[in-house]
Enzyme design. Sequence first.
Site, mmCIF file in Angstrom:
data_model
loop_
_atom_site.group_PDB
_atom_site.id
_atom_site.type_symbol
_atom_site.label_atom_id
_atom_site.label_comp_id
_atom_site.label_asym_id
_atom_site.label_seq_id
_atom_site.Cartn_x
_atom_site.Cartn_y
_atom_site.Cartn_z
ATOM 1 N N LEU A 45 2.495 -0.305 15.363
ATOM 2 C CA LEU A 45 1.276 -0.450 14.566
ATOM 3 C C LEU A 45 1.544 -0.011 13.120
ATOM 4 C CD1 LEU A 45 -1.195 1.066 17.198
ATOM 5 C CD2 LEU A 45 -0.889 -1.370 16.642
ATOM 6 N N CYS A 49 2.686 -1.697 5.405
ATOM 7 C CA CYS A 49 2.679 -0.404 4.724
ATOM 8 C C CYS A 49 3.522 0.645 5.454
ATOM 9 C CB CYS A 49 1.228 0.059 4.581
ATOM 10 S SG CYS A 49 1.050 1.717 3.951
ATOM 11 N N LYS A 58 8.805 5.019 0.036
ATOM 12 C CA LYS A 58 8.626 6.368 -0.520
ATOM 13 C C LYS A 58 9.630 7.350 0.081
ATOM 14 C CE LYS A 58 6.426 4.279 -2.588
ATOM 15 N NZ LYS A 58 5.884 2.917 -2.617
ATOM 16 N N ILE A 187 7.844 -3.617 -6.751
ATOM 17 C CA ILE A 187 8.921 -3.492 -5.768
ATOM 18 C C ILE A 187 10.270 -3.433 -6.470
ATOM 19 C CG2 ILE A 187 10.164 -4.706 -3.907
ATOM 20 C CD1 ILE A 187 7.479 -5.563 -2.799
ATOM 21 N N GLU A 206 13.465 -10.532 -15.372
ATOM 22 C CA GLU A 206 12.011 -10.727 -15.342
ATOM 23 C C GLU A 206 11.648 -11.956 -16.157
ATOM 24 O OE1 GLU A 206 9.016 -9.435 -13.974
ATOM 25 O OE2 GLU A 206 8.191 -11.055 -15.201
ATOM 26 N N ILE A 274 9.436 -11.151 -6.188
ATOM 27 C CA ILE A 274 8.612 -11.879 -7.164
ATOM 28 C C ILE A 274 7.158 -11.970 -6.705
ATOM 29 C CG2 ILE A 274 10.567 -13.214 -8.082
ATOM 30 C CD1 ILE A 274 9.405 -15.598 -6.357
ATOM 31 N N ALA A 324 -2.388 -0.729 -0.366
ATOM 32 C CA ALA A 324 -2.777 -0.172 0.924
ATOM 33 C C ALA A 324 -4.141 0.519 0.856
ATOM 34 C CB ALA A 324 -1.709 0.810 1.389
ATOM 35 N N HIS A 447 -4.208 25.719 -15.743
ATOM 36 C CA HIS A 447 -3.009 25.807 -16.577
ATOM 37 C C HIS A 447 -1.931 26.589 -15.829
ATOM 38 C CE1 HIS A 447 -0.524 26.294 -20.134
ATOM 39 N NE2 HIS A 447 -0.398 27.578 -19.800
#
Length: 468
Positions: A45, A49, A58, A187, A206, A274, A324, A447
């Site tokens: 499942l 993502c 990540k 990506i 690009e 792309i 996501a 701070h």
Amino acid sequence: MADEVAGEFDYDVLVIGSGPGGYVAAIRAAQLGLKTACAESRETLGGTCLNVGCIPSKAMLHASEYFDAAKNGMMAKLGIKVTPELDLDAMHGQRREAVKGLTGGIEYLFKKNKVTWLKGRAHFEDARKVTVGEQTVTAKNVVIATGSSVTPLPGVTVDQKVVVDSTGALELPKVPEHMVVIGGGVIGLELGSVWRRLGAKVTCVEFLDQILPGFDGDVRKEANKIFKKQGIEFKLSTTVTGVAVEGDKAVLTVEPAAGGEASTIEADCVLVSIGRRPNTDGLGLEAIGLAPNKRGQIETDHDFRTSVDGVWAIGDVIPGPMLAHKAEDEGIAVAENIAGQHGIVNHAIIPSVVYTWPEIAGVGLTEEAAKEKGEVKVGKFPMLGNSRAKTNHEPDGFVKIIADAKTDRVLGVWAIAVPAGTMIAQAAQAMEFGATSEDIAYTCHAHPTHSEAIKEAAMAVRGKPIHV
Ligand code: FAD
Ligand code: NAI
């Protein structure tokens, strides 16, 4: 309501797809007392993502960031001498563990909330009858949450060895010598950064004249400068017209986007990134008279209803950013709407984050888009003036706040800063509450934190930052 309906149909709600849109919709529907099933054709499942997207990328970004810090001088700056050695198998191992843990976690949540997982590919027989693998079930409401897949580049075959898509780029068994990334979007920059940190030379081709389309113009320019400084080579306004693979090498033919002389680039790895396109093939949409729009997306109204009674859609398969958290919020909203509540997603305030070093984040309008709507005031504060960033040797980036010139209402916030992805949450929340730049400027920020740069950028809207 659930019991009354369950007599007529097998389920009150059948969700097709268990990505962040689908699994969240299913859990929320079950929480609201609806008898719910979720069809998923993958072995696990969590959708794109959790399996091959946000989470594994990540995991690799996080691990490679440590390696880069050790190898490229950051640790030395902090007075720590280390000579790192890459154990790529172990790095991949921790990525797989992260994915296993989280996808297993969704299975647990399904059991806990009594959501039935129907294993297999789903297609419509009619609007309330769906075949999933070998079985056919009926449901009063069907939510299409089938997500998206990689957009292919015409004439370029992804073999997941030399020419890879994002899924292949997460699994490379060795560090390429030269990786060419086609597409300077999210990506390309995230996964290009991973392999650059681990030792590859990375070239990004690009098509447009700047990377990161959709982001604020200043942010795009500054991000490009930072990535160049880190060693990524950019070929902007350039188009790839062919990729020839021979053995373990590829030769790319590239041309200026405006036309002109072609040249070639050699690489041992090519990442095609792309964009992504909605998954509707094989769903049997024709059986229910639902036609995707020109971009292949399923159109819905504000409540996520499609034009077919009882059929709803959310996530990457409908228009909007392919993110996501957008899919998750739509998952909650659609379940609430099915249950007769008022599920709403504010599509004007969906943050975007690129998880590079530093991170790049934004929410709301870009300066360019805001100016098209009316007069604006802009405040900018450099991270170099932020005590925490300076102390941590993280001088790159800035925070930029765009406010309406008349009402001072914040229209957009953009940040390049190491923890920009975390910082942007306060901006989204402030905007959700209709904050002015003055509201942010007069909010006490702890701070020393990077977030003080948001306060200072808000002060800069009024021309009065302290630390520049
Ligand atoms: P998906 O997650 O694509 O899930 C759809 C599911 O439906 C899939 O599991 C699929 O197998 C299943 N399915 C499809 N058709 C059928 C069918 N007919 N029958 C049964 N099951 C079916 N977004 C972020 O916000 N942050 C990030 O950091 C981020 N990183 C990313 C990194 C990568 C490399 C990629 C590729 C994407 C990333 N994304 C990120 C985008 C994010 O993954 C998607 O926006 C999100 O997964 C969309 O959720 P979804 O539920 O709409 O669809
Ligand atoms: P993208 O849309 O972000 O970037 C694609 C880039 O490729 C664009 O800059 C485009 O101009 C360029 N391009 C298109 N055709 C080209 C060509 N023929 N030659 C050269 N360049 C070309 O798509 P990407 O990076 O594939 O990501 C897909 C989706 O996944 C995005 O919509 C993104 O939202 C999502 N995602 C989100 C992440 C995050 O939130 N951190 C991380 C990764 C993906």
